[in-house]
Design a protein around this motif. Structure first.
Motif, PDB file in Angstrom:
ATOM      1  N   ALA A 511       0.832  -1.216   0.000  1.00  0.00           N
ATOM      2  CA  ALA A 511       0.000   0.000   0.000  1.00  0.00           C
ATOM      3  C   ALA A 511       0.868   1.269   0.000  1.00  0.00           C
ATOM      4  O   ALA A 511       0.426   2.330  -0.409  1.00  0.00           O
ATOM      5  CB  ALA A 511      -0.902  -0.005   1.232  1.00  0.00           C
ATOM      6  N   LEU A 512       2.101   1.137   0.482  1.00  0.00           N
ATOM      7  CA  LEU A 512       2.970   2.318   0.571  1.00  0.00           C
ATOM      8  C   LEU A 512       3.749   2.577  -0.711  1.00  0.00           C
ATOM      9  O   LEU A 512       4.452   3.580  -0.815  1.00  0.00           O
ATOM     10  CB  LEU A 512       3.963   2.132   1.725  1.00  0.00           C
ATOM     11  CG  LEU A 512       3.357   2.102   3.127  1.00  0.00           C
ATOM     12  CD1 LEU A 512       4.394   1.653   4.140  1.00  0.00           C
ATOM     13  CD2 LEU A 512       2.833   3.477   3.495  1.00  0.00           C
ATOM     14  N   LEU A 513       3.679   1.649  -1.658  1.00  0.00           N
ATOM     15  CA  LEU A 513       4.536   1.800  -2.839  1.00  0.00           C
ATOM     16  C   LEU A 513       4.075   2.944  -3.735  1.00  0.00           C
ATOM     17  O   LEU A 513       2.903   3.058  -4.071  1.00  0.00           O
ATOM     18  CB  LEU A 513       4.582   0.486  -3.638  1.00  0.00           C
ATOM     19  CG  LEU A 513       5.317  -0.672  -2.969  1.00  0.00           C
ATOM     20  CD1 LEU A 513       5.471  -1.841  -3.925  1.00  0.00           C
ATOM     21  CD2 LEU A 513       6.690  -0.251  -2.450  1.00  0.00           C
ATOM     22  N   GLU A 514       5.023   3.765  -4.108  1.00  0.00           N
ATOM     23  CA  GLU A 514       4.817   4.853  -5.066  1.00  0.00           C
ATOM     24  C   GLU A 514       6.206   5.281  -5.516  1.00  0.00           C
ATOM     25  O   GLU A 514       7.205   4.700  -5.087  1.00  0.00           O
ATOM     26  CB  GLU A 514       4.057   6.011  -4.408  1.00  0.00           C
ATOM     27  CG  GLU A 514       4.723   6.478  -3.122  1.00  0.00           C
ATOM     28  CD  GLU A 514       4.011   7.649  -2.456  1.00  0.00           C
ATOM     29  OE1 GLU A 514       2.959   8.057  -2.951  1.00  0.00           O
ATOM     30  OE2 GLU A 514       4.555   8.152  -1.469  1.00  0.00           O
ATOM     31  N   GLU A 515       6.273   6.325  -6.321  1.00  0.00           N
ATOM     32  CA  GLU A 515       7.601   6.615  -6.873  1.00  0.00           C
ATOM     33  C   GLU A 515       8.607   7.124  -5.833  1.00  0.00           C
ATOM     34  O   GLU A 515       9.805   7.127  -6.074  1.00  0.00           O
ATOM     35  CB  GLU A 515       7.518   7.544  -8.090  1.00  0.00           C
ATOM     36  CG  GLU A 515       6.955   8.886  -7.802  1.00  0.00           C
ATOM     37  CD  GLU A 515       6.041   9.389  -8.942  1.00  0.00           C
ATOM     38  OE1 GLU A 515       5.567  10.501  -8.781  1.00  0.00           O
ATOM     39  OE2 GLU A 515       5.838   8.687  -9.945  1.00  0.00           O
ATOM     40  N   SER A 516       8.124   7.525  -4.658  1.00  0.00           N
ATOM     41  CA  SER A 516       9.081   7.992  -3.645  1.00  0.00           C
ATOM     42  C   SER A 516       9.452   6.888  -2.650  1.00  0.00           C
ATOM     43  O   SER A 516      10.024   7.168  -1.607  1.00  0.00           O
ATOM     44  CB  SER A 516       8.486   9.186  -2.893  1.00  0.00           C
ATOM     45  OG  SER A 516       7.323   8.753  -2.225  1.00  0.00           O
ATOM     46  N   MET A 517       9.074   5.654  -2.968  1.00  0.00           N
ATOM     47  CA  MET A 517       9.375   4.541  -2.043  1.00  0.00           C
ATOM     48  C   MET A 517      10.211   3.479  -2.767  1.00  0.00           C
ATOM     49  O   MET A 517       9.692   2.562  -3.379  1.00  0.00           O
ATOM     50  CB  MET A 517       8.061   3.921  -1.547  1.00  0.00           C
ATOM     51  CG  MET A 517       8.237   2.688  -0.698  1.00  0.00           C
ATOM     52  SD  MET A 517       9.073   3.008   0.846  1.00  0.00           S
ATOM     53  CE  MET A 517       7.686   3.414   1.888  1.00  0.00           C
ATOM     54  N   PRO A 518      11.531   3.620  -2.732  1.00  0.00           N
ATOM     55  CA  PRO A 518      12.348   2.630  -3.437  1.00  0.00           C
ATOM     56  C   PRO A 518      12.329   1.261  -2.760  1.00  0.00           C
ATOM     57  O   PRO A 518      12.123   1.167  -1.541  1.00  0.00           O
ATOM     58  CB  PRO A 518      13.760   3.228  -3.369  1.00  0.00           C
ATOM     59  CG  PRO A 518      13.744   4.141  -2.218  1.00  0.00           C
ATOM     60  CD  PRO A 518      12.336   4.636  -2.050  1.00  0.00           C
ATOM     61  N   VAL A 519      12.533   0.239  -3.587  1.00  0.00           N
ATOM     62  CA  VAL A 519      12.611  -1.135  -3.078  1.00  0.00           C
ATOM     63  C   VAL A 519      13.987  -1.677  -3.436  1.00  0.00           C
ATOM     64  O   VAL A 519      14.396  -1.621  -4.598  1.00  0.00           O
ATOM     65  CB  VAL A 519      11.507  -2.017  -3.702  1.00  0.00           C
ATOM     66  CG1 VAL A 519      11.661  -3.472  -3.250  1.00  0.00           C
ATOM     67  CG2 VAL A 519      10.127  -1.483  -3.336  1.00  0.00           C
ATOM     68  N   ILE A 520      14.683  -2.167  -2.424  1.00  0.00           N
ATOM     69  CA  ILE A 520      15.986  -2.798  -2.677  1.00  0.00           C
ATOM     70  C   ILE A 520      15.740  -4.297  -2.598  1.00  0.00           C
ATOM     71  O   ILE A 520      15.370  -4.821  -1.536  1.00  0.00           O
ATOM     72  CB  ILE A 520      17.055  -2.322  -1.668  1.00  0.00           C
ATOM     73  CG1 ILE A 520      17.382  -0.837  -1.914  1.00  0.00           C
ATOM     74  CG2 ILE A 520      18.361  -3.096  -1.837  1.00  0.00           C
ATOM     75  CD1 ILE A 520      16.781   0.117  -1.030  1.00  0.00           C
ATOM     76  N   ALA A 521      15.887  -4.966  -3.740  1.00  0.00           N
ATOM     77  CA  ALA A 521      15.480  -6.378  -3.829  1.00  0.00           C
ATOM     78  C   ALA A 521      16.709  -7.274  -3.934  1.00  0.00           C
ATOM     79  O   ALA A 521      17.608  -7.023  -4.744  1.00  0.00           O
ATOM     80  CB  ALA A 521      14.593  -6.575  -5.046  1.00  0.00           C
ATOM     81  N   LEU A 522      16.721  -8.326  -3.104  1.00  0.00           N
ATOM     82  CA  LEU A 522      17.820  -9.299  -3.168  1.00  0.00           C
ATOM     83  C   LEU A 522      17.415 -10.354  -4.183  1.00  0.00           C
ATOM     84  O   LEU A 522      16.585 -11.216  -3.919  1.00  0.00           O
ATOM     85  CB  LEU A 522      18.084  -9.861  -1.776  1.00  0.00           C
ATOM     86  CG  LEU A 522      18.712  -8.752  -0.925  1.00  0.00           C
ATOM     87  CD1 LEU A 522      18.331  -8.846   0.522  1.00  0.00           C
ATOM     88  CD2 LEU A 522      20.218  -8.722  -1.103  1.00  0.00           C
ATOM     89  N   LEU A 523      18.000 -10.218  -5.359  1.00  0.00           N
ATOM     90  CA  LEU A 523      17.532 -10.962  -6.529  1.00  0.00           C
ATOM     91  C   LEU A 523      18.583 -11.916  -7.055  1.00  0.00           C
ATOM     92  O   LEU A 523      18.493 -12.330  -8.206  1.00  0.00           O
ATOM     93  CB  LEU A 523      17.225  -9.955  -7.637  1.00  0.00           C
ATOM     94  CG  LEU A 523      15.856  -9.291  -7.617  1.00  0.00           C
ATOM     95  CD1 LEU A 523      15.770  -8.262  -8.720  1.00  0.00           C
ATOM     96  CD2 LEU A 523      14.782 -10.353  -7.817  1.00  0.00           C
ATOM     97  N   ASN A 524      19.584 -12.204  -6.253  1.00  0.00           N
ATOM     98  CA  ASN A 524      20.640 -13.076  -6.768  1.00  0.00           C
ATOM     99  C   ASN A 524      20.124 -14.492  -6.945  1.00  0.00           C
ATOM    100  O   ASN A 524      19.095 -14.872  -6.376  1.00  0.00           O
ATOM    101  CB  ASN A 524      21.870 -13.036  -5.847  1.00  0.00           C
ATOM    102  CG  ASN A 524      21.531 -13.223  -4.404  1.00  0.00           C
ATOM    103  OD1 ASN A 524      20.675 -12.522  -3.877  1.00  0.00           O
ATOM    104  ND2 ASN A 524      22.145 -14.185  -3.760  1.00  0.00           N
ATOM    105  N   GLU A 525      20.876 -15.278  -7.746  1.00  0.00           N
ATOM    106  CA  GLU A 525      20.396 -16.612  -8.114  1.00  0.00           C
ATOM    107  C   GLU A 525      20.200 -17.490  -6.889  1.00  0.00           C
ATOM    108  O   GLU A 525      20.853 -17.307  -5.859  1.00  0.00           O
ATOM    109  CB  GLU A 525      21.404 -17.279  -9.076  1.00  0.00           C
ATOM    110  CG  GLU A 525      22.752 -17.560  -8.406  1.00  0.00           C
ATOM    111  CD  GLU A 525      23.871 -17.870  -9.381  1.00  0.00           C
ATOM    112  OE1 GLU A 525      23.656 -17.825 -10.604  1.00  0.00           O
ATOM    113  OE2 GLU A 525      24.980 -18.169  -8.899  1.00  0.00           O
ATOM    114  N   GLY A 526      19.294 -18.457  -7.029  1.00  0.00           N
ATOM    115  CA  GLY A 526      19.046 -19.382  -5.923  1.00  0.00           C
ATOM    116  C   GLY A 526      17.558 -19.605  -5.780  1.00  0.00           C
ATOM    117  O   GLY A 526      16.755 -18.964  -6.477  1.00  0.00           O
ATOM    118  N   PRO A 527      17.160 -20.504  -4.876  1.00  0.00           N
ATOM    119  CA  PRO A 527      15.745 -20.796  -4.708  1.00  0.00           C
ATOM    120  C   PRO A 527      14.964 -19.526  -4.391  1.00  0.00           C
ATOM    121  O   PRO A 527      15.416 -18.705  -3.607  1.00  0.00           O
ATOM    122  CB  PRO A 527      15.709 -21.755  -3.509  1.00  0.00           C
ATOM    123  CG  PRO A 527      17.110 -22.171  -3.267  1.00  0.00           C
ATOM    124  CD  PRO A 527      18.024 -21.209  -3.941  1.00  0.00           C
TER     125      PRO A 527
END
Ligand code: M6R
Length: 611
Positions: A511-527
């Motif tokens: 609900a808080l997501l908008e252009e002023s709310m960055p997301v840092i995603a841990l997307l490295n390979e693996g399950p």
């Protein structure tokens, strides 16, 4: 919490005290003070703010302050009373005959204060420590050791103290109960401190006081007794840190230095502890035979803050490698909720400092419940290390920056070794063990690779430094890394950051997501990577900027993000370390761009020795 230094000996005391305070400032930095004694009496100077402010005043003075050979000093993290000059230590007794510095909390200070007020005493500060100074002085009849001994028998609470008396220039009396005191033994001189970093410039020989120890020190003569048992003998030990280890070594901040020390720190942690031939770890400090290891059916991990986050990675690894249940509990929660600890459980306490009050209390509770207790500690001789008969030292070297970095990655590396050791006893084959052991040995090189991308991370940081909020998301092993990434960012940059399991985002935070709310995603390979990629798409669909931590060369992950930081390809259980290092650098650069006090974030202290 709070730093204490004391000196008696051949040198002028003031420079030793100020340099000691600078080394200890990471323990607290809201006010500082110094007192010296000589035949001319006691002289006290104190100042709200950082040690540099105090140094500026005292270094300009000559006369007694510059010439005295005995003194005490303190840098404070406020508990009782705001960080004002009056509340700064040292504190005097009612007649100014006794002066002391104190770490800890005197719990019955109100009763004592009321008693002294009824006797006509006046207090200058709001602190419990000043009450202790009045108490010591009320017992003083020409022998400071006797006065402190009598006073401490009336005290409830915790203390590490260093005291002086006007009529005994050249004498220091130190005592501890629940707050550390180290006595550094020099030639014709003694330096006392609340931790070894203030001592190693002068000597490596040190005595770590036990709880209830009290010592009288004059020059190089140190007499130790126990409050209840009379004279005791304590064997000195060698501090194995080099003097330079506690310096900045050309880096702008301790935090950056410690981030860059990680390949070496982790190498020191794992050195001699991996047996590639048997595919296991050699952790003799645990003092557990394979037969005893098999008997352990559950691991309970306790810690606080970053150490707890490391514990969460340990939980994943123990269950993953050894197929025995592991649980992590915040140490304060463990101590107060009357935990169920069975005879086949082992409690593992994790603490960089070895002094965190809640973790120490959790250890004591586990011991009380008859559990097998082990500790993972960095600071040699710390209370938790001494109260647990089984343990593993990290050997990461002194960590000065309040934000923990190299201790975290050394803790994680050790937890992987512990998981491997348990796994080999429980179910893992030699071949599987060798594979994991080799991956653990590769961790320093994975970290080196991330450190080489420091400039790129700094550029990426510039895109994220102006936001006021951020989410960190990850799954599986990367979930605790998300928690740790968020903790690091908020503590040094003051950006509000939350770590979430990537799957949890949809259950409210989205609900808080908008252009002023960055997301840092841990997307490295693996399950779980595919699923986190879907979560990233959901974030992008809601205009949130996305920064991905991805595996080198993973074009699909790169395309899903606005910016990326790359880490080398490796199994997910070891990727937690390079991913965490990438996030440390990201937080560091964001905080630097925002002009934050990186090594001394507001309101924090390095070791939290109060509840
Ligand atoms: O010394 P400890 O590991 O017991 O300290 C626990 C926490 O206070 C500590 O990790 C804290 O969260 C750090 N400042 C985080 O960077």
């Amino acid at each position: 919490m709070c730093g204490i230094v004391g000196y008696t000996g051949k040198r002028a005391a003031m420079p030793v005290l100020i340099s000691g305070l600078k080394k200890l400032e990471y323990r607290g930095y809201d006010s500082a003070g110094i007192a010296v004694t000589s035949d001319d009496g006691i002289l006290i100077r104190k100042q709200s703010g950082k040690v540099a402010g105090l140094a500026e005043i005292v270094e300009q003075e000559d006369g007694m302050l510059a010439e005295a050979h005995t003194g005490i000093a303190h840098t404070r993290w406020a508990t009782h009373g705001p960080p004002t000059t009056l509340n700064a230590h040292p504190h005097e007794g009612n007649e100014g005959r006794v002066v002391l510095v104190h770490n800890g909390i005197i719990e019955n200070h109100n009763d004592l204060r009321n008693r002294f007020k009824a006797q006509g005493h006046t207090f200058k500060s709001d602190t419990d420590s000043e009450v202790l100074a009045h108490l010591v002085e009320s017992h003083y009849q020409g022998d400071l050791l006797e006065a402190v001994t009598a006073a401490l028998k009336e005290v409830e609470g915790t203390y590490g103290i260093t005291c002086m008396a006007k009529d005994e220039p050249g004498v220091l009396v130190v005592a501890r109960s629940g707050s550390p005191i180290v006595i550094g033994l020099g030639d014709d001189e003694t330096i006392v401190a609340s931790d070894a970093s203030a001592i190693i410039t002068y000597t490596r020989q040190a005595i770590y006081l036990d709880d209830n120890d009290i010592a009288r020190i004059e020059g190089s003569k140190v007499d130790i007794r126990s409050l209840d048992k009379g004279a005791v003998s304590r064997t000195p030990s060698e501090i194995d840190w080099s003097p330079g280890a506690a310096e900045k070594g050309g880096y702008e901040h301790y935090m950056l230095k410690e981030i860059f020390e990680q390949p070496e720190a982790i190498s020191n942690t794992i050195r001699g502890r991996i047996d590639l031939n048997r595919g296991t770890a050699i952790l003799s400090g645990l003092n557990l035979s394979p037969r005893e290891l098999v008997a352990i059916q559950r691991l309970l991990i306790v810690g606080c803050g970053t150490s707890m986050n490391a514990g969460l990675i340990g939980e994943y690894a123990v269950e993953d490698f050894a197929a025995i249940p592991a649980e992590v509990e915040q140490a304060a929660e463990f101590r107060y909720r009357n935990p169920i600890v069975g005879s086949r459980d082992m409690v593992l306490a994790i603490s960089q400092s070895g002094e965190t009050a809640d973790t120490l209390a959790a250890v004591r509770e586990a011991v009380e419940k008859g559990s097998l207790v082990a500790a993972l500690v960095n600071v040699v001789g710390s209370t938790i290390a001494r109260e647990t008969s089984r343990g593993i030292y990290l050997h990461a070297g002194p960590e000065i920056s309040v934000a923990s970095t190299k201790a975290f990655t050394s803790q994680v590396s050790t937890l992987l070794m512990i998981a491997l050791k348990f796994a080999r006893a429980h179910r893992l084959s030699r071949e599987q063990g060798i594979k994991i052991a080799k991956e653990i040995e590769r961790i320093p090189e994975l970290v080196e690779a991330v450190l080489k991308t420091n400039d790129q991370i700094s550029e990426v940081a510039a895109h994220y430094a102006h936001y006021n909020n951020a989410f960190f998301i990850g799954r599986g092993y990367m979930y605790p890394v998300a928690l740790e990434g968020a903790l690091k960012l908020k503590e040094i940059s003051y950006i509000h950051a939350e770590g979430y399991h990537a799957a949890e985002l949809k259950h409210g935070p989205i609900a808080l997501l908008e252009e002023s709310m960055p997301v840092i995603a841990l997307l490295n390979e693996g399950p779980g990577q595919e699923k986190t990629l879907s979560n990233v798409a959901e974030c992008k669909a809601r205009s949130a900027p996305v920064l991905g931590v991805i595996t080198e060369g993973d074009e699909e992950a790169r395309a899903a993000c606005d910016h990326v930081i790359e880490i080398p390809s490796c199994p997910q259980y070891s990727s937690v370390v390079p991913a965490a290092v990438a996030l440390q650098l990201l937080s560091y650069h964001i905080a630097r761009i925002r002009g934050c006090a990186i090594d001394q974030p507001r309101n924090l202290a390095k070791s939290v020795t109060v509840e």
